[in-house]
Design a protein around this motif. Structure first.
Motif, PDB file in Angstrom:
ATOM      1  N   HIS A 127     -14.704  21.281  11.694  1.00 14.99           N
ATOM      2  CA  HIS A 127     -14.694  21.754  10.316  1.00 14.99           C
ATOM      3  C   HIS A 127     -14.971  20.567   9.392  1.00 14.99           C
ATOM      4  CE1 HIS A 127     -12.917  25.384  11.956  1.00 14.99           C
ATOM      5  NE2 HIS A 127     -11.984  24.650  12.523  1.00 14.99           N
ATOM      6  N   SER A 175       0.970  23.932  10.425  1.00 17.53           N
ATOM      7  CA  SER A 175      -0.067  23.634   9.438  1.00 17.53           C
ATOM      8  C   SER A 175      -1.197  24.634   9.581  1.00 17.53           C
ATOM      9  CB  SER A 175      -0.609  22.211   9.632  1.00 17.53           C
ATOM     10  OG  SER A 175      -1.720  21.980   8.782  1.00 17.53           O
ATOM     11  N   ARG A 227      -1.779  16.674  15.478  1.00 15.52           N
ATOM     12  CA  ARG A 227      -2.693  17.590  16.163  1.00 15.52           C
ATOM     13  C   ARG A 227      -2.435  19.028  15.725  1.00 15.52           C
ATOM     14  NH1 ARG A 227      -4.806  15.334  21.835  1.00 15.52           N
ATOM     15  NH2 ARG A 227      -5.131  13.199  21.131  1.00 15.52           N
ATOM     16  N   ALA A 228      -3.254  19.941  16.219  1.00 12.04           N
ATOM     17  CA  ALA A 228      -3.143  21.344  15.832  1.00 12.04           C
ATOM     18  C   ALA A 228      -1.777  21.902  16.211  1.00 12.04           C
ATOM     19  CB  ALA A 228      -4.248  22.151  16.504  1.00 12.04           C
ATOM     20  N   GLY A 229      -1.244  22.766  15.367  1.00  9.17           N
ATOM     21  CA  GLY A 229       0.050  23.383  15.641  1.00  9.17           C
ATOM     22  C   GLY A 229       0.335  24.470  14.631  1.00  9.17           C
ATOM     23  N   ASP A 230       1.460  25.154  14.828  1.00  8.47           N
ATOM     24  CA  ASP A 230       1.771  26.285  13.961  1.00  8.47           C
ATOM     25  C   ASP A 230       2.503  25.877  12.688  1.00  8.47           C
ATOM     26  OD1 ASP A 230       4.214  25.590  14.988  1.00  8.47           O
ATOM     27  OD2 ASP A 230       4.542  27.466  16.091  1.00  8.47           O
ATOM     28  N   THR A 287      -4.316  23.903   8.883  1.00  7.58           N
ATOM     29  CA  THR A 287      -5.566  23.220   9.204  1.00  7.58           C
ATOM     30  C   THR A 287      -5.532  22.738  10.644  1.00  7.58           C
ATOM     31  OG1 THR A 287      -4.757  21.072   8.426  1.00  7.58           O
ATOM     32  CG2 THR A 287      -5.865  22.480   6.819  1.00  7.58           C
ATOM     33  N   ASP A 288      -6.690  22.768  11.265  1.00  8.96           N
ATOM     34  CA  ASP A 288      -6.805  22.400  12.672  1.00  8.96           C
ATOM     35  C   ASP A 288      -7.799  21.248  12.809  1.00  8.96           C
ATOM     36  OD1 ASP A 288      -7.119  22.150  15.381  1.00  8.96           O
ATOM     37  OD2 ASP A 288      -7.647  24.252  15.752  1.00  8.96           O
ATOM     38  N   VAL A 292     -11.574  18.698   7.359  1.00 10.38           N
ATOM     39  CA  VAL A 292     -10.340  18.237   7.996  1.00 10.38           C
ATOM     40  C   VAL A 292     -10.456  16.732   8.258  1.00 10.38           C
ATOM     41  CG1 VAL A 292      -8.714  18.595   9.884  1.00 10.38           C
ATOM     42  CG2 VAL A 292     -10.068  20.502   9.045  1.00 10.38           C
ATOM     43  N   SER A 310      -9.596  12.244  10.430  1.00  3.07           N
ATOM     44  CA  SER A 310      -9.277  12.730  11.769  1.00  3.07           C
ATOM     45  C   SER A 310      -9.811  11.748  12.793  1.00  3.07           C
ATOM     46  CB  SER A 310      -9.904  14.107  11.986  1.00  3.07           C
ATOM     47  OG  SER A 310      -9.620  14.598  13.272  1.00  3.07           O
ATOM     48  N   THR A 360      -8.700  19.733  15.509  1.00  8.93           N
ATOM     49  CA  THR A 360      -9.311  19.649  16.838  1.00  8.93           C
ATOM     50  C   THR A 360     -10.823  19.509  16.699  1.00  8.93           C
ATOM     51  OG1 THR A 360      -7.576  21.065  17.734  1.00  8.93           O
ATOM     52  CG2 THR A 360      -9.555  20.768  19.082  1.00  8.93           C
TER      53      THR A 360
END
Length: 765
Positions: free
Chosen positions: A582, A602, A597-600, A604-605, A585, A588, A607
């Motif tokens: 994306h 936030s 890292r990606a998680g619930d 925004t991801d 983001v 990074s 990865t």
């Protein structure tokens, strides 16, 4: 020496540069009038700034001009001391007619220190042949935010990769007798929001474990003779006024014994930009006391303001003597103080005193051997990101070559190449080197194919009127080769380069609209990128038939790219920076701890679409036969293991074995994994190698709670990988014993041993 003679050795002089004609360095428009040489030279001169890199000049005539200037300088001062001449050499000697090699981000993509060392030695020989003594390279900044315009000048986002490649460059340049200059010391690439010269906000641990290791490695193993402080301030302290950094760490701890040279106007910036000095004399005091020895590019604060400060007693004379001693020692090392010193460079040896025009064309800075090196590095740096099986192309009947970089000669060049850096200000001058466009390279690579070229859009313009024509061309073709990316420039005149920072990692201009329209056209699309940074590629990551990433690959770059498309060149490059999924983001990097890292927690991801170290080839590799000899050792010991690597495909190829260390529990937060070693291993179809590894416990070290580097006991995991997102073999390891403190003598590398294995049957292509 008188005080004026001493300070004269601490300054450069930029002959031919002025405040007009466009900038090649920040705030060039603030330059004062050129000094009166008749007044200045009788006191001596420390450096000559860019005698070849200021305006287009035939190399032989430039060498002659430099020779005459050096004779004038030496004759004018009572000690007969010549100047030290420096030039930019970030991607080759920045001179008219000199080879334009791939940019440093491509060096990182090649994962080949040996080849970079060979290239740097060739650059150094060209510099030395025309009378240059110092090169302002390499850049050891670790990418922290890819929006920063100077990403193209860096080697990548991992400190170990940056350190090993940059050290190789230093070794090559110094082997040719050229003073290598490490820059930018330290933290320049970590500026807020990726904006050039913006403040840097980082803690001492990030600085110690991410930013500083490449410099430490280069100082220890490359033995450079010069370092350049960064323009930026870190936590409010400008590098050029940071005595703990320049004297304490660099000299006292690491043992650096060379000169510290200011980045252009960097000392004046202490007053004008940073506001830590009240005037030029105060700026000179701060820089000199902190360990800066030479002011570049031209006389300013170390001229009359420094003289005034010493005479007023605000600057101790001993600080001038300290810097002078370092400058004169370096000149002595270069032979400039020898009684039999001669200013005649190797390129003019034996030419006699003829007319200048008779020398024109005598010096070739773009010899076939140089071009062969540029081609080899460009080929190894091409990264194949995606391939649905269409590549390599099998002589398609009709190719639609579309995009703003399809027929643009300079699309392969970074902002520090001469045609971009200087040549754009002299449009009447010829480019000086051969720059085949992608259209020309594809026509040569696919002589039996009909080639239709359509621009579609410009690199950064808003006009979409050409997209319809591009779609029509695509529908008539068997395959689309889409050439997107950047235009290198300086200070907003490009989409990549110094001062060309980006708000997001969206493709510039309307390139994304062109890409989407062609993906909808129905003809297979091979997306190629000639760029200075990674970009979010949107639907191409799932919809393109192939994606080929090139980071400004130099004058032989389009031929290398065409060779990968045809299969003449087996792709072997690996990503030195992650490609985002994306565009917004940022910042990074793969060097992230679990909370980043990606998680619930936030929305925004971060990865990536393609992670650090990723790159495909035209063959497959099998990883097997893991045997661990030593899986548990003391904090002062080493691990030993081995595995087999086989080329299981029908074509020759190169695998890049990457070693990542995962530390699941530590006393301070660690990145999930970090690169600690790598090795390129070329393999013929059906061949194999037994790869042995020895990893010292020192590789697991980090900066602890008290600010000192340590090795802790506990569990580790070694990931033997094809990329940061593709671990092939995972090895649990354990360190035992007490916490062990380390210093700058710690071991920095694993040891690889590679032995040939019996061949195995290969499938039919």
């Amino acid at each position: 020496m008188t005080l004026r003679e001493k300070t004269a050795q601490l300054v450069g002089l930029w002959v031919g540069a002025d405040a007009g004609g466009g900038e090649v360095t920040p705030h060039q428009q603030e330059m004062a009038q050129a000094p009166d040489l008749d007044t200045l030279l009788p006191h001596g001169l420390g450096q000559l700034t860019r005698p070849f890199g200021t305006a287009p000049v035939d190399p032989a005539l430039g060498a002659l001009s430099l020779l005459r200037t050096q004779r004038r300088i030496a004759a004018a001062n009572r000690f007969g001391i010549p100047a030290l001449a420096h030039e930019e050499c970030l991607a080759g000697f920045t001179a008219w007619g000199a080879t334009a090699y791939p940019v440093p981000l491509s060096w990182g993509a090649a994962f080949n220190p040996g080849l970079v060392r060979t290239m740097a030695a060739a650059i150094g020989r060209d510099l030395r042949a025309v009378g240059v003594h110092q090169g302002l390279a390499p850049v050891l900044d670790v990418v922290r935010d890819a929006r920063w315009g100077r990403v193209e000048e860096t080697i990548g986002e991992d400190p170990y990769l940056v350190g090993t490649i940059a050290t190789a460059y230093v070794q090559g340049l110094e082997s040719a007798g050229i003073v290598a200059t490490l820059k930018h010391f330290a933290g320049y690439s970590a500026s807020r929001a990726g904006r050039n010269l913006a403040p840097v906000s980082m803690g001492p641990r990030e600085r110690a474990d991410v930013i500083l290791p490449p410099f430490e490695m280069a100082v220890r193993e490359g033995r450079p003779r010069s370092v350049m402080p960064a323009y930026t301030d870190t936590d409010g302290l400008p590098s050029a006024a940071d005595g703990d950094l320049l004297d304490g760490l660099l000299r006292d701890t690491w043992g650096f014994a060379g000169t510290v040279v200011a980045d252009y106007f960097g000392i004046a910036f202490l007053a004008t930009l940073h506001g830590v000095a009240e005037d030029w004399s105060d700026a000179a005091r701060l820089a000199l006391a902190s360990g800066v020895d030479v002011e570049l590019p031209t006389v300013k604060t170390f001229g009359q303001p420094l003289l005034d400060a010493v005479e007023a007693g605000t600057v101790p004379g001993g600080l001038v003597d300290r810097a002078l001693r370092r400058v004169l020692v370096q000149k002595a090392q270069l032979g400039l103080l020898d009684p039999d010193w001669s200013p005649v460079p190797a390129a003019l040896a034996g030419t006699g005193p003829g007319e200048p025009d008779a020398l024109r064309g005598l010096v070739d800075l773009d010899r076939p051997a140089n071009r062969a090196l540029a081609a080899e590095l460009a080929e190894q740096a091409v990264v194949l990101l995606r391939n649905d099986g269409l590549l390599p192309l099998r002589a398609p009947a009709r190719i639609a070559l579309i995009g703003p970089n399809a027929d643009e000669p300079t699309a392969v060049l970074g902002c520090y190449s001469f045609p971009v850096h200087v040549g754009t200000r002299h449009p009447a001058a010829p480019v000086g080197i051969e720059l085949p466009t992608l259209r020309e390279a594809l026509a040569a690579e696919f002589p039996g194919s009909e080639l239709c070229t359509v621009r579609g859009v410009t690199v950064d313009g808003e006009d979409t009127g050409g997209i319809a024509e591009a779609v029509r061309a695509a529908r008539r073709a068997d395959v689309v080769v889409l050439a997107l990316g950047d235009r290198a420039g300086l200070f907003g005149r490009g989409t990549s380069g110094e001062g060309c920072d980006a708000a997001t990692l969206e493709l510039p201009g309307k390139q994304r609209e062109l890409l989407d329209a062609l993906l909808d056209a129905g003809t297979p699309v091979v997306l190629t990128l000639l760029a200075g940074r990674p970009y979010a590629l949107g639907r191409a990551t799932t919809g393109a038939a192939g994606i080929v990433q090139c980071f400004f690959p130099g004058e032989e770059g389009t031929r290398a790219l065409a060779g990968v498309l045809s299969g003449r060149v087996a792709p072997s490059g690996r990503l030195p920076v992650s490609v985002p999924a994306h565009p917004g983001v940022q910042p990074s990097t793969y060097l992230a701890a679990r909370p980043a890292r990606a998680g619930d927690v936030s929305g925004t991801d971060p990865t990536p679409a393609y992670g650090f170290g990723h790159g495909l080839g035209y063959t497959e590799f099998g990883w097997s036969g893991l045997a661990v000899e030593v899986a548990e050792t003391g904090t002062d010991g080493e691990f030993r293991l081995a595995f087999d690597l086989h080329n299981t495909g029908a074509l020759a190829g190169t695998e890049v074995v990457q070693l990542y260390l995962h530390d699941p529990v530590a006393t301070v937060v660690q990145p999930v994994q970090r690169l600690v070693g790598y090795r390129r291993i070329p393999l013929a179809a059906g061949s194999g190698r037994r790869v042995g590894l020895t990893l010292p416990a020192d590789l697991a070290s980090f900066t602890g709670r008290d600010g000192h580097r340590i090795v802790e006991p506990g569990a580790l995991e070694l990931r033997i990988s094809a990329s940061s997102t593709d671990a092939r073999l995972t090895v649990p390891l354990r360190l035992t014993g007490p916490v062990r403190p380390l210093d700058h003598t710690r071991r920095l590398h694993p040891t690889f041993t590679v032995q040939e294995l019996p061949p195995t049957p290969t499938p039919t292509p």
